[in-house]
Motif scaffolding. Structure first.
Motif, PDB file in Angstrom:
ATOM      1  N   VAL A  41      25.136 -10.069  30.295  1.00  0.00           N
ATOM      2  CA  VAL A  41      23.703 -10.353  30.301  1.00  0.00           C
ATOM      3  C   VAL A  41      23.515 -11.846  30.078  1.00  0.00           C
ATOM      4  O   VAL A  41      23.995 -12.400  29.082  1.00  0.00           O
ATOM      5  CB  VAL A  41      22.973  -9.560  29.205  1.00  0.00           C
ATOM      6  CG1 VAL A  41      21.499  -9.954  29.153  1.00  0.00           C
ATOM      7  CG2 VAL A  41      23.118  -8.062  29.440  1.00  0.00           C
ATOM      8  N   VAL A  42      22.811 -12.515  31.016  1.00  0.00           N
ATOM      9  CA  VAL A  42      22.601 -13.952  30.934  1.00  0.00           C
ATOM     10  C   VAL A  42      21.103 -14.225  30.850  1.00  0.00           C
ATOM     11  O   VAL A  42      20.364 -14.018  31.816  1.00  0.00           O
ATOM     12  CB  VAL A  42      23.193 -14.683  32.166  1.00  0.00           C
ATOM     13  CG1 VAL A  42      23.127 -16.192  31.964  1.00  0.00           C
ATOM     14  CG2 VAL A  42      24.615 -14.221  32.441  1.00  0.00           C
ATOM     15  N   ASP A  43      20.652 -14.656  29.682  1.00  0.00           N
ATOM     16  CA  ASP A  43      19.228 -14.934  29.468  1.00  0.00           C
ATOM     17  C   ASP A  43      19.103 -15.858  28.273  1.00  0.00           C
ATOM     18  O   ASP A  43      19.799 -15.673  27.268  1.00  0.00           O
ATOM     19  CB  ASP A  43      18.459 -13.632  29.219  1.00  0.00           C
ATOM     20  CG  ASP A  43      16.963 -13.786  29.440  1.00  0.00           C
ATOM     21  OD1 ASP A  43      16.340 -14.636  28.754  1.00  0.00           O
ATOM     22  OD2 ASP A  43      16.401 -13.075  30.283  1.00  0.00           O
ATOM     23  N   ASP A  44      18.224 -16.859  28.364  1.00  0.00           N
ATOM     24  CA  ASP A  44      18.086 -17.788  27.243  1.00  0.00           C
ATOM     25  C   ASP A  44      17.252 -17.212  26.106  1.00  0.00           C
ATOM     26  O   ASP A  44      17.181 -17.797  25.028  1.00  0.00           O
ATOM     27  CB  ASP A  44      17.476 -19.108  27.716  1.00  0.00           C
ATOM     28  CG  ASP A  44      16.089 -18.926  28.313  1.00  0.00           C
ATOM     29  OD1 ASP A  44      15.927 -18.055  29.185  1.00  0.00           O
ATOM     30  OD2 ASP A  44      15.173 -19.676  27.926  1.00  0.00           O
ATOM     31  N   SER A  45      16.632 -16.051  26.328  1.00  0.00           N
ATOM     32  CA  SER A  45      15.818 -15.418  25.291  1.00  0.00           C
ATOM     33  C   SER A  45      16.658 -14.415  24.499  1.00  0.00           C
ATOM     34  O   SER A  45      17.173 -13.436  25.060  1.00  0.00           O
ATOM     35  CB  SER A  45      14.620 -14.700  25.919  1.00  0.00           C
ATOM     36  OG  SER A  45      13.989 -13.862  24.969  1.00  0.00           O
ATOM     37  N   LEU A  46      16.772 -14.644  23.186  1.00  0.00           N
ATOM     38  CA  LEU A  46      17.518 -13.721  22.328  1.00  0.00           C
ATOM     39  C   LEU A  46      16.854 -12.349  22.325  1.00  0.00           C
ATOM     40  O   LEU A  46      17.542 -11.316  22.337  1.00  0.00           O
ATOM     41  CB  LEU A  46      17.609 -14.278  20.916  1.00  0.00           C
ATOM     42  CG  LEU A  46      18.303 -13.380  19.877  1.00  0.00           C
ATOM     43  CD1 LEU A  46      19.741 -13.099  20.290  1.00  0.00           C
ATOM     44  CD2 LEU A  46      18.234 -14.023  18.493  1.00  0.00           C
ATOM     45  N   ALA A  47      15.521 -12.313  22.323  1.00  0.00           N
ATOM     46  CA  ALA A  47      14.808 -11.036  22.311  1.00  0.00           C
ATOM     47  C   ALA A  47      15.127 -10.216  23.557  1.00  0.00           C
ATOM     48  O   ALA A  47      15.337  -8.996  23.479  1.00  0.00           O
ATOM     49  CB  ALA A  47      13.304 -11.278  22.205  1.00  0.00           C
ATOM     50  N   VAL A  48      15.166 -10.878  24.701  1.00  0.00           N
ATOM     51  CA  VAL A  48      15.478 -10.164  25.949  1.00  0.00           C
ATOM     52  C   VAL A  48      16.914  -9.662  25.925  1.00  0.00           C
ATOM     53  O   VAL A  48      17.203  -8.519  26.317  1.00  0.00           O
ATOM     54  CB  VAL A  48      15.241 -11.080  27.166  1.00  0.00           C
ATOM     55  CG1 VAL A  48      15.779 -10.426  28.443  1.00  0.00           C
ATOM     56  CG2 VAL A  48      13.761 -11.386  27.318  1.00  0.00           C
ATOM     57  N   ARG A  49      17.829 -10.498  25.446  1.00  0.00           N
ATOM     58  CA  ARG A  49      19.237 -10.072  25.393  1.00  0.00           C
ATOM     59  C   ARG A  49      19.399  -8.883  24.473  1.00  0.00           C
ATOM     60  O   ARG A  49      20.126  -7.930  24.783  1.00  0.00           O
ATOM     61  CB  ARG A  49      20.128 -11.236  24.935  1.00  0.00           C
ATOM     62  CG  ARG A  49      20.161 -12.418  25.905  1.00  0.00           C
ATOM     63  CD  ARG A  49      21.403 -13.295  25.678  1.00  0.00           C
ATOM     64  NE  ARG A  49      21.556 -13.747  24.310  1.00  0.00           N
ATOM     65  CZ  ARG A  49      21.004 -14.842  23.802  1.00  0.00           C
ATOM     66  NH1 ARG A  49      20.214 -15.606  24.558  1.00  0.00           N
ATOM     67  NH2 ARG A  49      21.221 -15.195  22.545  1.00  0.00           N
TER      68      ARG A  49
END
Length: 267
Positions: A151-159
């Protein structure tokens, strides 16, 4: 060569180009299309109309269905079955995956028409894959036992949210907060799929997808699913051109996520 094509080639324009091959359009239709090509030079992706000798490079082929010369030409091209094709003004049967639109063409929604053609084209899910989608959600929980996914996303909440969904499905989840970090992970870890956000600091998801597809080929290739809050047709076209295998809009629907993973990660 049309004026729009010449203009596109003479200017140094950044960003990807969606390549069109055009045959058999009426004069006023071609003039409107050329105008849209010129406007697209200030957008991404821009549109580029190819010469006939470059036909096999086209992303989308537009054919005037009432022009007998264009129709005959299309029937003589063996590669056209593997292209996204729009038949303009047609009413009869066309090859599977091809799109028919009626005249008068609504050129103002050309991005939507192109996105639809790409989604319906030969790379779209087959009938067998569609059947898998129908039953995917009911068996999503636990079915992907220990399959590695990134999973590649700069948002910790989304990850964190995606981790909870994916671990419930049995996945072994790795995370990266940037494209650069993702590429480092993929250089030494094997994963079965990458879920990648589009808008991130530094390299964006489109460039990340292109680099992953370039780095991992053949037996090492992995599907890349783009995640974004943007849902415009041009965004979908950019994702398609970057090589992404599917496109999910945030907030992620668990059932849709399960459907997509069932298609691209068969047992």
């Amino acid at each position: 060569m049309s004026e729009a094509t010449s203009s596109a080639r003479k200017q140094e324009v950044a960003g990807p180009a969606l390549k069109l091959l055009v045959r058999g359009l009426e004069r006023d239709e071609r003039q409107l299309l050329d105008g849209l090509v010129r406007v697209s030079l200030r957008r991404s992706p821009r549109l580029e109309i190819l010469d006939e000798h470059e036909a096999v490079r086209a992303d989308v082929v537009l054919i005037g269905a009432n022009d007998s010369t264009a129709v005959t030409w299309a029937r003589q091209q063996p590669w056209i079955e593997n292209k996204a094709v729009i038949w303009i003004g047609g009413s009869g049967p066309v090859p599977a995956g091809h799109t028919i639109i009626r005249r008068p063409v609504q050129w103002s929604i050309l991005p939507i028409l192109l996105a639809r053609a790409l989604e319906n084209g030969p790379s779209a899910p087959s009938v067998v894959q569609a059947a898998a989608q129908d039953t995917a959600h009911s068996t999503f929980l636990g079915r992907f036992s220990d399959r590695p996914i990134l999973v590649v996303d700069d948002s910790l909440a989304v990850r964190n949210h995606l981790r909870s969904l994916l671990e419930a499905g049995g996945f072994a989840v790795s995370e990266a907060d940037s494209v650069t970090s993702a590429l480092k992970i993929l250089s030494h870890e094997r994963v079965d799929c990458v879920l990648m956000d589009v808008l991130m600091p530094g390299l964006d998801g489109y460039e990340g997808c292109r680099q992953i597809k370039s780095m991992l080929r053949g037996s090492h290739a992995v599907p890349v699913v783009m995640l974004t809050s943007k849902s415009s047709p041009f965004d979908r076209i950019r994702g398609k051109m970057a090589g992404c295998d599917a496109y999910l809009t945030k907030p992620i629907d668990p059932q849709h996520l399960g459907d997509v993973l069932a298609v691209h990660l068969p047992n």
